[in-house]
Design a protein around this motif. Structure first.
Motif, PDB file in Angstrom:
ATOM      1  N   ALA A   4       0.792  -1.053  -0.101  1.00 25.46           N
ATOM      2  CA  ALA A   4      -0.259  -0.024  -0.039  1.00 25.46           C
ATOM      3  C   ALA A   4       0.789   1.337   0.084  1.00 25.46           C
ATOM      4  O   ALA A   4       0.616   2.122  -0.666  1.00 25.46           O
ATOM      5  CB  ALA A   4      -0.894  -0.049   1.142  1.00 25.46           C
ATOM      6  N   LYS A   5       1.767   1.282   0.739  1.00 22.14           N
ATOM      7  CA  LYS A   5       2.729   2.399   0.820  1.00 22.14           C
ATOM      8  C   LYS A   5       3.603   2.645  -0.332  1.00 22.14           C
ATOM      9  O   LYS A   5       3.662   3.696  -1.019  1.00 22.14           O
ATOM     10  CB  LYS A   5       3.994   2.116   1.918  1.00 22.14           C
ATOM     11  N   LEU A   6       3.959   1.498  -1.029  1.00 23.77           N
ATOM     12  CA  LEU A   6       4.396   1.334  -2.783  1.00 23.77           C
ATOM     13  C   LEU A   6       3.447   2.043  -3.410  1.00 23.77           C
ATOM     14  O   LEU A   6       3.831   3.088  -4.233  1.00 23.77           O
ATOM     15  CB  LEU A   6       4.812   0.149  -2.951  1.00 23.77           C
ATOM     16  N   ASP A   7       2.384   1.808  -3.396  1.00 22.29           N
ATOM     17  CA  ASP A   7       1.017   2.211  -4.400  1.00 22.29           C
ATOM     18  C   ASP A   7       1.102   3.813  -4.053  1.00 22.29           C
ATOM     19  O   ASP A   7       0.960   4.722  -5.053  1.00 22.29           O
ATOM     20  CB  ASP A   7      -0.169   1.530  -3.981  1.00 22.29           C
ATOM     21  N   GLU A  27      13.076   4.202  -1.770  1.00 17.29           N
ATOM     22  CA  GLU A  27      13.345   3.835  -0.275  1.00 17.29           C
ATOM     23  C   GLU A  27      12.239   2.595  -0.002  1.00 17.29           C
ATOM     24  O   GLU A  27      12.445   1.942   0.743  1.00 17.29           O
ATOM     25  CB  GLU A  27      12.871   5.039   0.623  1.00 17.29           C
ATOM     26  N   VAL A  28      11.150   2.976  -0.405  1.00 15.98           N
ATOM     27  CA  VAL A  28       9.952   1.864  -0.230  1.00 15.98           C
ATOM     28  C   VAL A  28      10.176   0.584  -0.917  1.00 15.98           C
ATOM     29  O   VAL A  28       9.934  -0.477  -0.311  1.00 15.98           O
ATOM     30  CB  VAL A  28       8.682   2.564  -0.605  1.00 15.98           C
ATOM     31  N   VAL A  29      10.975   0.813  -2.129  1.00 16.24           N
ATOM     32  CA  VAL A  29      11.456  -0.665  -2.791  1.00 16.24           C
ATOM     33  C   VAL A  29      12.327  -1.103  -2.216  1.00 16.24           C
ATOM     34  O   VAL A  29      12.118  -2.376  -2.033  1.00 16.24           O
ATOM     35  CB  VAL A  29      11.696  -0.130  -4.312  1.00 16.24           C
ATOM     36  N   TYR A  30      13.191  -0.620  -1.510  1.00 19.27           N
ATOM     37  CA  TYR A  30      14.170  -1.179  -0.749  1.00 19.27           C
ATOM     38  C   TYR A  30      13.554  -1.837   0.690  1.00 19.27           C
ATOM     39  O   TYR A  30      13.999  -2.929   0.826  1.00 19.27           O
ATOM     40  CB  TYR A  30      15.209  -0.090  -0.400  1.00 19.27           C
ATOM     41  N   ALA A  31      12.711  -1.329   1.132  1.00 20.74           N
ATOM     42  CA  ALA A  31      12.140  -1.555   2.414  1.00 20.74           C
ATOM     43  C   ALA A  31      11.107  -2.888   2.026  1.00 20.74           C
ATOM     44  O   ALA A  31      11.138  -4.028   2.644  1.00 20.74           O
ATOM     45  CB  ALA A  31      11.020  -0.674   2.928  1.00 20.74           C
ATOM     46  N   ALA A  32      10.569  -2.996   0.970  1.00 28.30           N
ATOM     47  CA  ALA A  32       9.851  -4.020   0.443  1.00 28.30           C
ATOM     48  C   ALA A  32      10.787  -5.210   0.154  1.00 28.30           C
ATOM     49  O   ALA A  32      10.485  -6.373   0.448  1.00 28.30           O
ATOM     50  CB  ALA A  32       8.860  -3.716  -0.990  1.00 28.30           C
ATOM     51  N   THR A  33      11.975  -4.948  -0.529  1.00 26.45           N
ATOM     52  CA  THR A  33      12.913  -6.147  -0.482  1.00 26.45           C
ATOM     53  C   THR A  33      13.403  -6.499   0.673  1.00 26.45           C
ATOM     54  O   THR A  33      13.241  -8.047   0.826  1.00 26.45           O
ATOM     55  CB  THR A  33      14.119  -5.229  -1.353  1.00 26.45           C
ATOM     56  N   ALA A  35      11.706  -6.574   3.557  1.00 30.01           N
ATOM     57  CA  ALA A  35      10.544  -7.129   4.083  1.00 30.01           C
ATOM     58  C   ALA A  35      10.254  -8.693   3.449  1.00 30.01           C
ATOM     59  O   ALA A  35       9.690  -9.540   4.011  1.00 30.01           O
ATOM     60  CB  ALA A  35       9.430  -6.436   3.838  1.00 30.01           C
ATOM     61  N   ARG A  36      10.613  -8.793   2.286  1.00 28.64           N
ATOM     62  CA  ARG A  36      10.628 -10.139   1.552  1.00 28.64           C
ATOM     63  C   ARG A  36      11.495 -11.204   1.773  1.00 28.64           C
ATOM     64  O   ARG A  36      11.810 -11.946   1.126  1.00 28.64           O
ATOM     65  CB  ARG A  36      10.137 -10.138   0.113  1.00 28.64           C
ATOM     66  N   GLY A  37      12.645 -10.677   2.788  1.00 29.87           N
ATOM     67  CA  GLY A  37      13.709 -11.423   3.096  1.00 29.87           C
ATOM     68  C   GLY A  37      15.059 -11.242   2.106  1.00 29.87           C
ATOM     69  O   GLY A  37      15.877 -12.524   2.154  1.00 29.87           O
ATOM     70  N   HIS A  38      15.031 -10.380   1.161  1.00 27.87           N
ATOM     71  CA  HIS A  38      16.078 -10.152   0.427  1.00 27.87           C
ATOM     72  C   HIS A  38      17.027  -9.000   1.023  1.00 27.87           C
ATOM     73  O   HIS A  38      16.545  -7.968   1.467  1.00 27.87           O
ATOM     74  CB  HIS A  38      15.538 -10.090  -0.874  1.00 27.87           C
ATOM     75  N   SER A  39      18.115  -8.886   0.282  1.00 27.32           N
ATOM     76  CA  SER A  39      18.871  -7.624   0.396  1.00 27.32           C
ATOM     77  C   SER A  39      18.848  -6.787  -0.677  1.00 27.32           C
ATOM     78  O   SER A  39      18.466  -7.055  -1.671  1.00 27.32           O
ATOM     79  CB  SER A  39      20.431  -8.060   0.922  1.00 27.32           C
ATOM     80  N   VAL A  40      19.210  -5.588  -0.510  1.00 25.56           N
ATOM     81  CA  VAL A  40      19.143  -4.482  -1.348  1.00 25.56           C
ATOM     82  C   VAL A  40      20.313  -4.987  -2.719  1.00 25.56           C
ATOM     83  O   VAL A  40      20.093  -4.796  -3.738  1.00 25.56           O
ATOM     84  CB  VAL A  40      19.506  -2.936  -0.995  1.00 25.56           C
ATOM     85  N   ASP A  41      21.514  -5.369  -2.072  1.00 27.01           N
ATOM     86  CA  ASP A  41      22.400  -6.076  -3.171  1.00 27.01           C
ATOM     87  C   ASP A  41      21.791  -7.164  -3.921  1.00 27.01           C
ATOM     88  O   ASP A  41      21.806  -7.333  -5.018  1.00 27.01           O
ATOM     89  CB  ASP A  41      23.665  -6.700  -2.261  1.00 27.01           C
ATOM     90  N   ASP A  42      20.941  -8.249  -3.427  1.00 23.47           N
ATOM     91  CA  ASP A  42      20.096  -8.910  -4.238  1.00 23.47           C
ATOM     92  C   ASP A  42      19.428  -8.437  -5.404  1.00 23.47           C
ATOM     93  O   ASP A  42      19.483  -8.768  -6.485  1.00 23.47           O
ATOM     94  CB  ASP A  42      19.176  -9.935  -3.237  1.00 23.47           C
ATOM     95  N   LEU A  43      18.815  -7.245  -4.982  1.00 23.83           N
ATOM     96  CA  LEU A  43      18.117  -6.614  -5.757  1.00 23.83           C
ATOM     97  C   LEU A  43      18.763  -5.898  -6.865  1.00 23.83           C
ATOM     98  O   LEU A  43      18.319  -6.095  -8.216  1.00 23.83           O
ATOM     99  CB  LEU A  43      16.912  -5.390  -4.935  1.00 23.83           C
ATOM    100  N   GLU A  44      19.891  -5.301  -6.599  1.00 18.49           N
ATOM    101  CA  GLU A  44      20.728  -4.793  -7.692  1.00 18.49           C
ATOM    102  C   GLU A  44      21.271  -5.730  -8.421  1.00 18.49           C
ATOM    103  O   GLU A  44      21.458  -5.573  -9.657  1.00 18.49           O
ATOM    104  CB  GLU A  44      21.772  -3.827  -6.892  1.00 18.49           C
ATOM    105  N   ASN A  45      21.507  -6.828  -8.007  1.00 18.66           N
ATOM    106  CA  ASN A  45      22.309  -7.932  -8.792  1.00 18.66           C
ATOM    107  C   ASN A  45      21.304  -8.448  -9.876  1.00 18.66           C
ATOM    108  O   ASN A  45      21.613  -8.672 -10.945  1.00 18.66           O
ATOM    109  CB  ASN A  45      22.989  -8.940  -7.900  1.00 18.66           C
ATOM    110  N   ILE A  46      20.083  -8.651  -9.468  1.00 17.64           N
ATOM    111  CA  ILE A  46      18.991  -9.063 -10.488  1.00 17.64           C
ATOM    112  C   ILE A  46      18.642  -8.046 -11.541  1.00 17.64           C
ATOM    113  O   ILE A  46      18.699  -8.198 -12.547  1.00 17.64           O
ATOM    114  CB  ILE A  46      17.724  -9.277  -9.657  1.00 17.64           C
ATOM    115  N   ARG A  47      18.689  -6.639 -11.072  1.00 12.31           N
ATOM    116  CA  ARG A  47      18.508  -5.463 -11.843  1.00 12.31           C
ATOM    117  C   ARG A  47      19.611  -5.373 -13.023  1.00 12.31           C
ATOM    118  O   ARG A  47      19.462  -5.460 -14.104  1.00 12.31           O
ATOM    119  CB  ARG A  47      18.372  -4.233 -11.041  1.00 12.31           C
TER     120      ARG A  47
END
Length: 68
Positions: A4-7, A27-33, A35-47
């Motif tokens: 909801a915060k992301l929306d 910042e909310v994308v990082y928090a969602a990442t 919250a789902r048990g991943h790191s921002v580094d995980d997200l960046e690696n996928i990106r």
């Protein structure tokens, strides 16, 4: 709740389209990442991997349809 915060932040960015709202959205994308048990580094690696494989958006070229 985080979705909801992301929306909310996305709607604010669509309305104002300024860098501060974009930073809030990130910042909310990082928090969602996290919250789902991943790191921002995980997200960046996928990106990064997807950008290398499919290209990024720097040239403003977007895929509109896929035909099989």
């Amino acid at each position: 709740m985080i979705d909801a915060k992301l929306d909310e932040e996305l709607a604010e960015y669509h309305k104002d389209q300024n860098l501060e709202e974009l930073a809030d959205l990130l910042e909310v994308v990082y928090a969602a990442t996290r919250a789902r048990g991943h790191s921002v580094d995980d997200l960046e690696n996928i990106r990064r991997g997807k950008a290398e494989k499919r290209g990024g958006f720097d040239d403003h070229i977007f895929l509109e349809t896929v035909e099989e």
